[in-house]
Design a protein around this motif. Structure first.
Motif, PDB file in Angstrom:
ATOM      1  N   PRO A   5       0.832  -1.212   0.000  1.00 46.18           N
ATOM      2  CA  PRO A   5       0.000   0.000   0.000  1.00 46.18           C
ATOM      3  C   PRO A   5       0.866   1.263   0.000  1.00 46.18           C
ATOM      4  N   GLN A   8      -0.266   3.854   3.304  1.00 39.71           N
ATOM      5  CA  GLN A   8      -0.264   3.418   4.698  1.00 39.71           C
ATOM      6  C   GLN A   8       0.536   4.410   5.542  1.00 39.71           C
ATOM      7  N   ILE A  23      -2.179  -4.939  -0.972  1.00 41.31           N
ATOM      8  CA  ILE A  23      -3.445  -4.606  -1.630  1.00 41.31           C
ATOM      9  C   ILE A  23      -3.425  -5.159  -3.048  1.00 41.31           C
ATOM     10  N   PHE A  29      -7.753  -5.341   0.745  1.00 43.53           N
ATOM     11  CA  PHE A  29      -6.624  -5.078   1.644  1.00 43.53           C
ATOM     12  C   PHE A  29      -6.342  -6.366   2.412  1.00 43.53           C
ATOM     13  N   ASP A  87     -10.162  -2.212   0.927  1.00 44.19           N
ATOM     14  CA  ASP A  87      -9.077  -1.231   0.866  1.00 44.19           C
ATOM     15  C   ASP A  87      -9.700   0.161   0.949  1.00 44.19           C
ATOM     16  N   SER A  90      -8.841   2.787  -1.808  1.00 39.24           N
ATOM     17  CA  SER A  90      -8.861   2.390  -3.221  1.00 39.24           C
ATOM     18  C   SER A  90      -9.572   3.401  -4.113  1.00 39.24           C
TER      19      SER A  90
END
Length: 290
Positions: A5, A8, A23, A29, A87, A90
């Motif tokens: 990711p 993060q 991801i 996720f 996620d 996203s």
């Protein structure tokens, strides 16, 4: 295609040596299960919460969608079970994000003496005891040329009360940017924190539920605050969102209000309200001076 990711801001980061979240391009996720009782506790919570008919629909939107568990190749190359979740970033192109751990106490009732001592030390060294919450990480989108302002984890965790106030101002600032970070003009405070769909309105919605709910105690959970600066620049809604994450230490409420989480949530609401109020007062003063 699994990948690390890019948005993060807290927690364990994935690498070839370390298991961390991954991801995919389908909005999933993948969070590695912790090897001790915390991993099974988090799975148990998601299963129970997903099927609990006592959870109002308007509250479910604050939680990631749970898709089950899956044994798969972890970031370190090992076969390992993962929780499969939504996620949350996203649908965001360049999200500004803050991870705020809620509560003045970050250990559960079944924690060992050693773990309690570790958490108590961290809670005292950060703003958890003083404010009832602490910032665990953040990133602030500046523009396409500069990218993100992302202060070091140690700096964020060691932030004083004044530092935290400044970070909440920077979080909604429009500029300028220099080597010290983003200028705290709070240009987006009224549209991100305020408004019918702003962060404060969502936090107040959560607060109303926590004032009554006795199903769970959300120990050591975080609130993820997000918005899109580019949408605001284009004159649209910044798509401000609040999500609750990290449920490895959730316990049954057993008919008792979760005062630890509720207290931290109330403190966060008051803190952000003061940032918005200071901004409105500043704008009024500027207007009077003209």
């Amino acid at each position: 295609m699994l990948k690390i990711p890019s948005h993060q801001v807290a927690g364990h980061h994935a690498s070839s040596r370390t298991r961390g979240p991954l991801i995919d391009d389908s909005g999933h996720f993948y969070k590695p299960l912790q090897g001790d009782e915390r991993g099974s506790a988090e799975v148990t919570f998601y299963k129970q919460f997903s099927s609990n008919t006592k959870i109002p629909d308007h509250i479910r939107k604050f939680f990631p969608v749970y898709y089950g568990t899956k044994v798969m190749n972890a970031s370190d190359g090992s076969e390992h079970p993962h929780i499969v979740l939504e996620d949350l970033t996203s649908n965001h192109e360049n999200p500004t994000i803050m991870d705020v751990k809620i509560g003045s106490r970050t250990w559960g009732p079944e924690a060992s003496d050693e773990y309690i001592a570790k958490c108590f030390k961290r809670d005292r060294e950060t703003t958890s005891v003083q404010l009832g919450f602490r910032i665990s990480g953040l990133q602030i989108y500046i523009n396409e040329e500069v990218g993100f302002y992302k202060p070091a984890r140690d700096f964020v965790l060691k932030s004083s009360l004044d530092d935290v106030r400044l970070l909440f101002k920077k979080f909604v600032s429009s500029g300028p940017f220099d080597e010290t970070g983003l200028g705290p003009d709070r240009g987006w405070a009224s549209v991100v924190y305020g408004g019918l769909n702003g962060i404060l309105a969502q936090l107040l919605e959560l607060k109303a539920w926590f004032e009554d709910q006795t199903l769970y105690h959300f120990c050591a959970c975080s609130l993820l605050l997000m918005f899109e600066k580019e949408l605001a620049l284009e004159g649209g809604s910044p798509n401000a969102q609040v999500k609750i994450i990290d449920f490895a230490h959730v316990t049954e409420g057993r008919g008792v209000i979760d005062h630890n989480f509720l207290g931290g949530l109330c403190s966060l609401i008051k803190f952000i309200s003061e940032v918005v109020g200071d901004h409105e007062d500043h704008k009024t003063q500027d207007g009077d001076d003209q």
